[in-house]
Design an enzyme around this catalytic site. Structure first.
Site, PDB file in Angstrom:
ATOM      1  N   HIS A 218      -8.603   2.583  18.867  1.00 47.58           N
ATOM      2  CA  HIS A 218     -10.037   2.734  18.582  1.00 47.58           C
ATOM      3  C   HIS A 218     -10.800   1.716  19.419  1.00 47.58           C
ATOM      4  O   HIS A 218     -11.006   0.578  19.014  1.00 47.58           O
ATOM      5  CB  HIS A 218     -10.323   2.526  17.093  1.00 47.58           C
ATOM      6  CG  HIS A 218      -9.783   3.633  16.242  1.00 47.58           C
ATOM      7  ND1 HIS A 218      -8.502   3.638  15.771  1.00 47.58           N
ATOM      8  CD2 HIS A 218     -10.350   4.782  15.799  1.00 47.58           C
ATOM      9  CE1 HIS A 218      -8.305   4.744  15.060  1.00 47.58           C
ATOM     10  NE2 HIS A 218      -9.412   5.452  15.063  1.00 47.58           N
TER      11      HIS A 218
ATOM     12  N   LYS B  23      -7.617  -4.845  23.927  1.00 49.23           N
ATOM     13  CA  LYS B  23      -7.106  -4.568  22.600  1.00 49.23           C
ATOM     14  C   LYS B  23      -5.593  -4.736  22.564  1.00 49.23           C
ATOM     15  O   LYS B  23      -4.886  -3.959  23.183  1.00 49.23           O
ATOM     16  CB  LYS B  23      -7.455  -3.139  22.186  1.00 49.23           C
ATOM     17  CG  LYS B  23      -8.926  -2.953  21.857  1.00 49.23           C
ATOM     18  CD  LYS B  23      -9.245  -1.512  21.542  1.00 49.23           C
ATOM     19  CE  LYS B  23      -8.588  -1.053  20.261  1.00 49.23           C
ATOM     20  NZ  LYS B  23      -9.033  -1.745  19.049  1.00 49.23           N
TER      21      LYS B  23
ATOM     22  N   TYR C 289     -14.827  15.107  14.801  1.00 50.90           N
ATOM     23  CA  TYR C 289     -14.994  13.931  13.948  1.00 50.90           C
ATOM     24  C   TYR C 289     -15.049  12.635  14.761  1.00 50.90           C
ATOM     25  O   TYR C 289     -15.972  11.836  14.662  1.00 50.90           O
ATOM     26  CB  TYR C 289     -13.834  13.846  12.945  1.00 50.90           C
ATOM     27  CG  TYR C 289     -13.859  12.576  12.151  1.00 50.90           C
ATOM     28  CD1 TYR C 289     -14.674  12.456  11.046  1.00 50.90           C
ATOM     29  CD2 TYR C 289     -13.104  11.464  12.549  1.00 50.90           C
ATOM     30  CE1 TYR C 289     -14.739  11.273  10.337  1.00 50.90           C
ATOM     31  CE2 TYR C 289     -13.166  10.277  11.849  1.00 50.90           C
ATOM     32  CZ  TYR C 289     -13.983  10.183  10.749  1.00 50.90           C
ATOM     33  OH  TYR C 289     -14.053   9.014  10.055  1.00 50.90           O
ATOM     34  N   HIS C 290     -14.019  12.441  15.581  1.00 48.21           N
ATOM     35  CA  HIS C 290     -13.880  11.153  16.288  1.00 48.21           C
ATOM     36  C   HIS C 290     -14.928  10.986  17.370  1.00 48.21           C
ATOM     37  O   HIS C 290     -15.189   9.876  17.807  1.00 48.21           O
ATOM     38  CB  HIS C 290     -12.478  11.041  16.873  1.00 48.21           C
ATOM     39  CG  HIS C 290     -11.409  11.267  15.849  1.00 48.21           C
ATOM     40  ND1 HIS C 290     -10.988  12.528  15.499  1.00 48.21           N
ATOM     41  CD2 HIS C 290     -10.724  10.407  15.078  1.00 48.21           C
ATOM     42  CE1 HIS C 290     -10.065  12.425  14.556  1.00 48.21           C
ATOM     43  NE2 HIS C 290      -9.890  11.152  14.287  1.00 48.21           N
TER      44      HIS C 290
ATOM     45  N   TYR D  37       0.863  -1.176   0.000  1.00 47.30           N
ATOM     46  CA  TYR D  37       0.000   0.000   0.000  1.00 47.30           C
ATOM     47  C   TYR D  37       0.895   1.219   0.000  1.00 47.30           C
ATOM     48  O   TYR D  37       1.560   1.520   0.978  1.00 47.30           O
ATOM     49  CB  TYR D  37      -0.880  -0.033   1.251  1.00 47.30           C
ATOM     50  CG  TYR D  37      -1.962   1.018   1.264  1.00 47.30           C
ATOM     51  CD1 TYR D  37      -2.389   1.627   0.090  1.00 47.30           C
ATOM     52  CD2 TYR D  37      -2.556   1.388   2.449  1.00 47.30           C
ATOM     53  CE1 TYR D  37      -3.384   2.573   0.103  1.00 47.30           C
ATOM     54  CE2 TYR D  37      -3.552   2.344   2.483  1.00 47.30           C
ATOM     55  CZ  TYR D  37      -3.967   2.921   1.307  1.00 47.30           C
ATOM     56  OH  TYR D  37      -4.950   3.850   1.338  1.00 47.30           O
TER      57      TYR D  37
ATOM     58  N   ASP E 144      -3.403   0.086  18.390  1.00 50.22           N
ATOM     59  CA  ASP E 144      -4.647   0.664  17.902  1.00 50.22           C
ATOM     60  C   ASP E 144      -5.518   1.078  19.082  1.00 50.22           C
ATOM     61  O   ASP E 144      -5.809   0.277  19.952  1.00 50.22           O
ATOM     62  CB  ASP E 144      -5.354  -0.385  17.035  1.00 50.22           C
ATOM     63  CG  ASP E 144      -6.815  -0.050  16.793  1.00 50.22           C
ATOM     64  OD1 ASP E 144      -7.112   1.145  16.655  1.00 50.22           O
ATOM     65  OD2 ASP E 144      -7.626  -0.972  16.755  1.00 50.22           O
TER      66      ASP E 144
END
Lengths: 660, 321
Positions: free
Chosen positions: A528, A522, A159-160, A5, A526
């Site tokens: 989130h 988690k 946004y978040h 990517y 990350d």
């Protein structure tokens, strides 16, 4: 087939992509950093495992930054960096790289995201406790307003918050409260006559959901509040300096994995929310790709997102009129309603002592809003086409290609970056680096502005991990509030399905001798955590004992906790794409700790091909965004432990619960 | 797989810390088939079997939500480890009345090295018992005290949980945040028992913390509780007061007659367990609470809680029959 990517992986690979895009006429850069860089770890740190080059580019030192920006004229470039906890450091590397190109700081243009409150509330890539983090932000604002005057030092992100479940009122109120916390902190550091300039450099990064009329009203309300705030609280006289400037990334939360092509029309409608009325129109718009809920988008997917925007801008008459809502009774009514709600919520935050002190309150409120949203989707009250209504579908040609319609990162990248950072460390003037880091530590412990010492450390060749460690030593480690403990239990409208699960949990617990106990956490960097939090709350509501471990766990931490806590099942969540490395490591660590028989379930953005591999490695069940029904997930988990037998069970719709 | 209570007890007595998870898994079990093994395990680590009280220091840490208990606990853990002590933490969180479920969030807030085998943390749900302690917590604490140098029981609350925690711990530390007057009010009004050590957190707040400390001192003096140490700490770096707090906890234990405190605790707990099982009718059969306590005071000091509870039940049955 493995492909690289190009927006990620390494500095050199990303540079190629940037140059290609610039050659096509793109005028600015938007840099995504990988999670180790965002949280202040080098590629060879244990916590970085599986995360290097995944969601962005690794930048460990000025050499990486210079390779990233090679051949790109920084005096002309407008560069946006999605960086928060380590923003001061990345800005320092950028300044030093410019210096090497012969470009002065005063010529630099761009933005550092730098909103730490939303990291605690939603995104999870914080590195330091709240108070010193706010100090770093204020230092940056105070520094840039004089030395790098064209830089936007902070981009306040509502946004978040929406991604974490915020209602429009919460989104407005928490973003404005964050802005107040930052501005109050800066006010103490700059002369009053600079406040107008400071105020005008604060920009916002907002979200737009599919209820696009209300979303448009939200943006008008934010504009009104911002203007008021500038005038009344900070004494900003010039109306131009009080203008509400914002960029947008439209909603990802509402995008579905089921029938993902429908996301295209959702994205277009969401784009309308931020462009319809001229008085509240976005300065910059980013649209997500249709397949974001499936995995990493490919260049073609991103091109499609860009074209959506171009059709809106160049084919339609959207941009030809003055504000089309002027005088609209309906719109004004909506705006006033939101303003009223937001002011009330801002007052509550203020009562807690401001945004920093109110982080636990806001976090719990968001977890609860999100829980309510999921409940409405499960009950069908909130309709999501293709997901909970109109679910019949033909096979999709879009996801039928060999790569599953997504992109994957070359696993070699991490090894390469690990070796590269070690080589960098052995090739520099160590005494100069040590001295520079000692100076960073000294300044961190005192009151001086952190930027000059940080820039000096960047110049001397220190690494991201070293700079962050110096600050971690000075400021202390920090684990953010999880919000799950405070979230209210299921309401009085408990449905029959929940009652049934509770009975089942009760029955299984009796058989086990102890109440069914689950560890939720988690692994990796990350942050989130919204999904993991919802699982934790749902499991509690189902009657389980839930050990919620939060974010940023190493496999050995998870294994050690599972054993010490004596849990019956482990639930892991990963969204960063590092599941292929991290999940097998967790399974291995559990086996080593003597808990190899504890079933592990995994949730996250996991492509079907990986799902198979994870199951073969011993994972009991895999859940992806299309498994929106948390009640069903709970039923599956109870089912895993119900029989006690090791025979295959086909109780879930995915048939994914067979245990090896 | 059947557990061997004798083997677990032997490993505890030998100081094998890795046995802790298995001990907790057994002690927490409500399955009828496990009850005999639990009783055997507890008898094998009772003062009678050990030839004295278990050596570990049982420390209760309690206080209202948000007072900074978890951060403080992280700092204390590091302090104890620096002094070479092994530490077990039993973190008790409330259970939901409606679902019976519980969110045990403390582990996420306590920062320890997962490779350190001398630290054991177990989250426990309080279950149906009012007053803040999980049914198995006391049993687990006493069993672990045979192997660990320090066993911490952490609970949330103000007002009631201290009472029950005081029936388990050798030393009770109540954690208060400066600026919150609740604790002061509770102490003054007698709702809350006077703690052994009062910890004022967030000493970095300066003035506010100093004032809180002074107010608490004054309140304690007016109640004649001069012996209670009041320690101001800041868990944020640079941490302050942690060493002083560790010293204060140890000093309290040094000044306490641990065997008689634990004996009293065992008897009260046996009574509580009895009431839980037999209710008000059982208590009446014993002639009421005070009579039961008086009778307990005449029993053999070496008896463990289970034996005491059985003795109470027999006595009640005899009186009723």
């Amino acid at each position: 087939m493995m492909r690289t990517y190009a927006g990620h992986s390494t500095a050199a690979k990303s540079n190629e992509l940037y140059r290609r895009n610039l050659a096509k006429g793109q005028t600015g850069l938007s840099i995504a950093f990988d999670l180790p860089t965002q949280t202040g770890y080098d590629a060879d740190d244990e916590l970085a495992r599986g995360e290097v080059g995944k969601v962005g580019v690794p930048v460990a030192h000025k050499g990486d930054m210079s390779a990233l920006l090679d051949g790109i004229p920084l005096d002309k470039m407008n560069t946006s960096m999605t960086i928060n906890a380590t923003a001061a450091w990345l800005l320092a590397l950028y300044i030093v790289t410019a210096e090497e190109q012969g470009v002065a700081p005063a010529q630099l243009q761009g933005t550092t995201q730098n909103d730490i409150i939303k990291e605690y509330l939603s995104r999870g890539t914080y590195a330091f406790p709240p108070a010193p983090s706010m100090r770093l932000i204020a230092d940056m604002v105070a520094y840039t307003v004089e030395e790098v005057p064209k830089w936007n030092p902070i981009n306040i992100c509502s946004y978040h918050l929406q991604e974490a479940g915020a209602t429009p009122v919460q989104e407005i109120a928490y973003a404005m409260s964050t802005a107040i916390a930052v501005l109050d902190e800066v006010r103490a550091r700059v002369p009053q006559d600079l406040m107008g300039k400071v105020f005008s450099r604060i920009s916002f990064f907002v979200n737009a959901g599919v209820r696009f009329i209300e979303e448009h009203a939200k943006l008008r309300a934010m504009g009104r509040l911002w203007d008021e705030l500038g005038r009344e609280r900070y004494g900003v006289e010039d109306p131009k300096q009080r203008r509400f400037r914002y960029g947008v990334q439209v909603n990802s939360l509402g995008l579905t994995e089921a029938q993902p092509e429908n996301n295209v029309q959702r994205i277009v409608l969401e784009a309308l929310a931020v462009t319809l009325g001229r008085d509240a129109r976005a300065r910059a718009l980013q649209l997500p790709a249709w397949n974001e809920a499936l995995g990493l988008p490919r260049p073609w997917d991103q091109q499609w997102a860009l074209r959506l925007q171009q059709v809106l801008a160049f084919e339609t008459d959207l941009l030809e009129y003055p504000d089309i809502f002027e005088g609209s009774v309906v719109m004004d009514g909506l705006v006033n309603e939101l303003l009223e709600g937001a002011r009330a919520e801002m007052a509550i935050v203020a009562e807690h002592g401001g945004a920093v002190e109110a982080v636990p309150y806001m976090k719990a409120a968001l977890v609860e809003s999100h829980r309510e949203r999921i409940r409405r989707i499960e009950s069908g009250e909130l309709k999501v086409v293709g997901q909970n209504v109109f679910t019949e579908t033909e096979p999709s040609p879009l996801t039928a290609s060999g790569d599953g319609g997504i992109m994957t990162v070359d696993p070699e990248v991490e090894q390469h970056q690990r070796e590269a950072v070690r080589a960098w460390r052995s090739g520099r003037d160590q005494a100069a680096v040590d001295a520079a880091l000692a100076e960073v530590a000294r300044v961190a412990a005192g009151e001086e502005n952190i930027m000059p010492a940080t820039i000096a450390a960047a110049r001397a060749g220190a690494t991201t991990g070293e700079w962050a460690q110096a600050l971690r030593d000075a400021f202390g480690q920090y684990r953010g509030p999880t919000g799950v403990g405070e979230a209210a239990g299921a309401g009085v409208d408990d449905d029959a399905a929940l009652e049934q699960i509770r009975d089942e949990v009760e029955r299984v617990s009796e058989a086990l001798g102890r109440r069914l106990k689950i560890l939720v956490g988690k692994p990796g960097l990350d942050g989130h955590s919204n999904g993991a939090e919802q699982i934790a709350v749902a499991a509690r509501d189902a009657g389980m004992e839930v050990v919620y471990e939060g974010i940023r766990l190493t496999p050995s931490q998870i294994a050690s906790s599972a054993v010490q806590e004596g849990v019956h099942v482990v639930g892991l969540s990963i969204l960063s794409g590092s599941h292929r490395e991290l999940i097998p490591s967790v399974l291995e660590a559990l086996r080593e700790a003597g808990a190899g028989d504890v079933p592990v379930v995994v949730g996250g953005i996991i492509p079907p091909s990986d799902e198979q591999a994870l199951r073969e490695a011993g994972v009991a069940a895999v859940y992806t965004p299309k498994d929106f029904n948390i009640t069903q997930i709970m039923r599956d988990i109870v089912g895993l432990l119900a029989s006690g037998s090791r025979s295959d069970r086909e109780s879930s719709p995915k048939g994914s619960l067979s245990r090896r | 797989m059947a557990v061997d209570p004798a083997a677990l007890a032997r490993r505890l007595r030998d100081g094998d810390l890795t046995v802790a998870p298995a001990v907790l898994n057994l002690v927490e079990s409500r399955a009828p088939k496990d009850q005999e093994a639990i009783a055997a395990l507890l008898a094998a680590v009772s003062p009678a079997a050990l030839g004295g009280e278990a050596p570990g220091h049982l420390v209760g840490v309690t206080g209202p939500p948000g007072a900074g208990k978890s951060t403080l606990l992280s700092a204390l853990l590091h302090g104890w480890r620096e002094r070479g002590r092994s530490v077990a933490v039993l973190a008790v969180d409330p259970s939901s009345k409606r679902s019976g479920g519980a969110l045990l969030g403390d582990r996420a807030r306590i920062d320890v090295d997962p490779a350190d085998r001398a630290v054991f943390i177990r989250s426990m749900a309080a279950g149906e018992r009012l007053g803040g302690l999980a049914p198995a917590t006391r049993a687990a604490a006493h069993a672990l005290a045979a192997a660990f140098d320090v066993v911490v029981i952490e609970t949330v609350g103000v007002g009631q949980s201290e009472t029950e925690i005081a029936e388990v711990a050798d030393t009770v530390a109540v954690v208060v945040q400066p600026g919150s007057g609740d604790t002061l009010q509770f102490i003054k009004s007698g709702i809350m028992e006077i703690p052994d050590v009062l910890v004022v957190t967030k000493a970095d707040l300066g003035q506010v913390a100093t004032r809180a400390r002074r107010d608490l001192h004054a309140a304690l003096r007016s109640l004649g509780a001069r012996g209670t140490a009041v320690v101001a700490v800041s868990s944020l770096p640079p941490a302050q007061g942690i060493d002083r707090l560790l010293d204060a906890l140890e000093a309290h234990r040094g000044a306490t007659d641990v065997p008689s405190r634990r004996l009293q605790a065992r008897r009260l707990h046996a009574l509580a367990d009895f009431v839980e099982e037999h209710g008000a009718r059982g208590l009446r059969a014993l002639g009421g609470r005070r009579a039961a306590e008086k009778w307990l005071a005449t029993t053999d000091p070496a008896l463990d809680v289970g034996s005491l509870e059985r003795a109470l039940a027999e006595r009640a049955a005899a009186a009723a029959g």
